[in-house]
Write an enzyme that holds these catalytic residues in place. Structure first.
Site, PDB file in Angstrom:
ATOM      1  N   CYS A   1       0.838  -1.204   0.000  1.00 33.45           N
ATOM      2  CA  CYS A   1       0.000   0.000   0.000  1.00 33.45           C
ATOM      3  C   CYS A   1       0.877   1.260   0.000  1.00 33.45           C
ATOM      4  O   CYS A   1       1.544   1.546  -0.980  1.00 33.45           O
ATOM      5  CB  CYS A   1      -0.970  -0.042   1.187  1.00 33.45           C
ATOM      6  SG  CYS A   1      -2.288   1.183   1.040  1.00 33.45           S
TER       7      CYS A   1
ATOM      8  N   HIS B   1      -3.803  -4.837  -0.037  1.00 31.95           N
ATOM      9  CA  HIS B   1      -3.327  -5.383   1.229  1.00 31.95           C
ATOM     10  C   HIS B   1      -3.390  -6.907   1.170  1.00 31.95           C
ATOM     11  O   HIS B   1      -4.454  -7.479   1.404  1.00 31.95           O
ATOM     12  CB  HIS B   1      -4.182  -4.878   2.390  1.00 31.95           C
ATOM     13  CG  HIS B   1      -3.900  -3.452   2.741  1.00 31.95           C
ATOM     14  ND1 HIS B   1      -2.931  -3.088   3.638  1.00 31.95           N
ATOM     15  CD2 HIS B   1      -4.424  -2.299   2.278  1.00 31.95           C
ATOM     16  CE1 HIS B   1      -2.872  -1.775   3.735  1.00 31.95           C
ATOM     17  NE2 HIS B   1      -3.770  -1.263   2.907  1.00 31.95           N
TER      18      HIS B   1
ATOM     19  N   GLU C   1      -2.413  -8.959   3.284  1.00 28.60           N
ATOM     20  CA  GLU C   1      -2.750  -9.481   4.619  1.00 28.60           C
ATOM     21  C   GLU C   1      -4.234  -9.349   4.923  1.00 28.60           C
ATOM     22  O   GLU C   1      -4.714  -9.907   5.900  1.00 28.60           O
ATOM     23  CB  GLU C   1      -1.905  -8.770   5.690  1.00 28.60           C
ATOM     24  CG  GLU C   1      -2.351  -7.356   6.073  1.00 28.60           C
ATOM     25  CD  GLU C   1      -1.933  -6.260   5.087  1.00 28.60           C
ATOM     26  OE1 GLU C   1      -1.482  -6.604   3.976  1.00 28.60           O
ATOM     27  OE2 GLU C   1      -2.080  -5.076   5.430  1.00 28.60           O
TER      28      GLU C   1
END
Lengths: 201, 251
Positions: A76, A182, A184
């Site tokens: 990001c 993202h 994650e």
């Protein structure tokens, strides 16, 4: 040892959770001596470009990052910081990739760009990006949340995403990778991208 | 293409998921971590947890379950309910929440929105608004719908956007818990006059309501609780229905 850079700005917790889930050997650190000894470096990012660069400078990390020879993943804001300049606070960034990071045009699209959007990988010209996207179907959805973007028309662009116009959702050059989404927070498919990064030699 | 988001909402009180009708009559529906994980595995795009705990004592448990949720799911989630200081915002983000939603405290102290957005970025600050119809327009209610304010919902949302909110979570109090569908007129009015993403809430009873909220209402995401909690419809079923009707969803 993988070092996740702690620069007091990012949401480190969830990157750490994902790495834990993938059983990666990692630590959080903002110490230049530790970062320069890492086998791999991850630069997570939530927050603003200005504050992030200031933190990195204060911690003496700017040059360490610029000289890294090991695999590096920017997430990001971590992608955006790889470029020369960000329009956010008119911030000079790491300058590892050519170009300027812009803000989305609110007259065209809603800002922030929030949600799951498709990532279209560009052709064979980006062999190194394909390592990150091993076993990831084309046009897969990933989770984005950002107001600034790197333009698609750039030799370092490895994948693009459409929001109004297209922007660079994956960039790569030598040992540096950046993803605007993202991983994650992108479910199983995001974890796979992270795992692919863990497997980079 | 950016997909429309399907967001199961879990109301939590004292560490247990509950769902009330018209903000009262709470029924126990399970453990927040377990339910959150289930929705994650079933393909929810995002989750919202609203802590409707009444007492300060119970509120201390929030960080605890937020951390456990963050440990177990790999999609974004928002935590809201009773957040009134920037320290609480920071504590929840540190515990692993991706976003926080602020409701009553923002109405009382609009600066909280501005300061939170400045400190942590607009992208993690959701302005939650409970709106109820009046003769002309919609009025903002606070304290879980118990206290009427003199704010017009549309004007308040516009101000919230200016102050730095990154997203609007808009609940129709008239429809909440009824399962008669979202207040489409409210959604249209707000989506037509803001430039940040809008999450529709209050009234979803079947997949068709979600479709209406996204298409006619112009929402970017739809929030629903009971239709998922009691296994009436699976997320996969809802997404298949939406896709068949031309909505871009992530599957």
């Amino acid at each position: 040892m993988i070092v996740v850079i702690d620069y007091k700005a990012g949401n480190l917790y969830n990157v750490g959770n994902a790495l834990k889930y993938l059983q990666a050997d990692f630590i959080f650190s903002g110490d230049p001596a530790v970062v320069s000894q890492a086998n791999k470096v991850i630069l997570p990012g939530v927050g603003s470009a200005g504050a992030a660069m200031e933190s990195l400078a204060e911690q003496g990390l700017v040059e360490v990052l610029q000289r890294l020879q090991v695999p590096f993943l920017g997430i990001c804001l971590g992608l955006q910081l790889l470029f020369e300049v960000s329009e956010e606070d008119n911030t000079p960034c790491l300058g590892l990739l050519p170009g300027t990071v812009h803000k989305f045009d609110t007259s065209q699209v809603k800002v922030p760009h929030i949600g799951w959007n498709q990532v279209r990988q560009l052709g064979e010209s980006c062999q190194s990006a394909s390592i990150l996207f091993k076993d990831i179907p084309g046009q897969s959805f990933f989770y984005f949340i950002h107001s600034y973007f790197a333009p698609a028309a750039n030799e370092v662009t490895a994948a693009v995403t459409q929001y109004g116009d297209c922007f660079a959702s994956v960039v790569t050059k030598e040992n540096f990778w950046g993803v605007q989404f993202h991983p994650e927070r992108s479910g199983e498919i995001g974890l796979r991208v992270l795992n692919n990064f863990l497997e980079v030699r | 293409m950016l997909a429309k988001r399907i967001i199961p909402c879990l109301d939590v009180a004292g560490g247990r998921v509950v769902k009330g009708i018209h903000f009262v009559d709470l029924k126990d529906a399970g453990d927040p971590v377990e339910l959150g994980y289930r929705y994650y595995r079933e393909g929810a795009d995002e989750l919202v947890f609203l802590d409707i705990t009444a007492t300060v004592e119970e509120r201390k448990t929030v960080v605890n379950w937020v951390r456990r949720v963050a440990d177990s799911i790999f999609i974004p989630f928002t935590v809201g309910g009773g957040i009134s200081t920037i320290e609480q915002v920071q504590e929840l983000l540190r515990a692993g929440a991706d976003k926080v939603s602020i409701n009553s405290a923002a109405v009382r102290h609009p600066d909280l929105l501005r300061e939170s957005a400045l400190a942590f970025g607009s992208q993690c600050i959701v302005l939650a608004v409970d709106a109820k119809r009046t003769n002309n327009g919609w009025r903002v209610f606070i304290n879980g719908g118990r206290v009427e304010t003199d704010r017009d919902a549309l004007k308040w949302i516009r101000l919230g956007e200016e102050l730095g909110a990154g997203e609007i979570l808009l609940t129709s109090m008239d429809r909440d818990g009824t399962q008669n569908g979202y207040d489409l007129e409210l959604l249209q009015t707000v989506s037509g006059s803001t430039r940040i993403p809008l999450i529709a809430s209050g009234g979803a009873g079947c997949p068709q309501h979600l479709l209406e909220g996204l298409e006619a209402g112009g929402a970017d995401a739809v929030l629903a609780a009971s239709i998922f909690h009691y296994d009436r419809y699976s997320i996969a079923h809802v997404k298949e229905y939406l896709a068949r009707n031309g909505v871009v969803v992530r599957r």
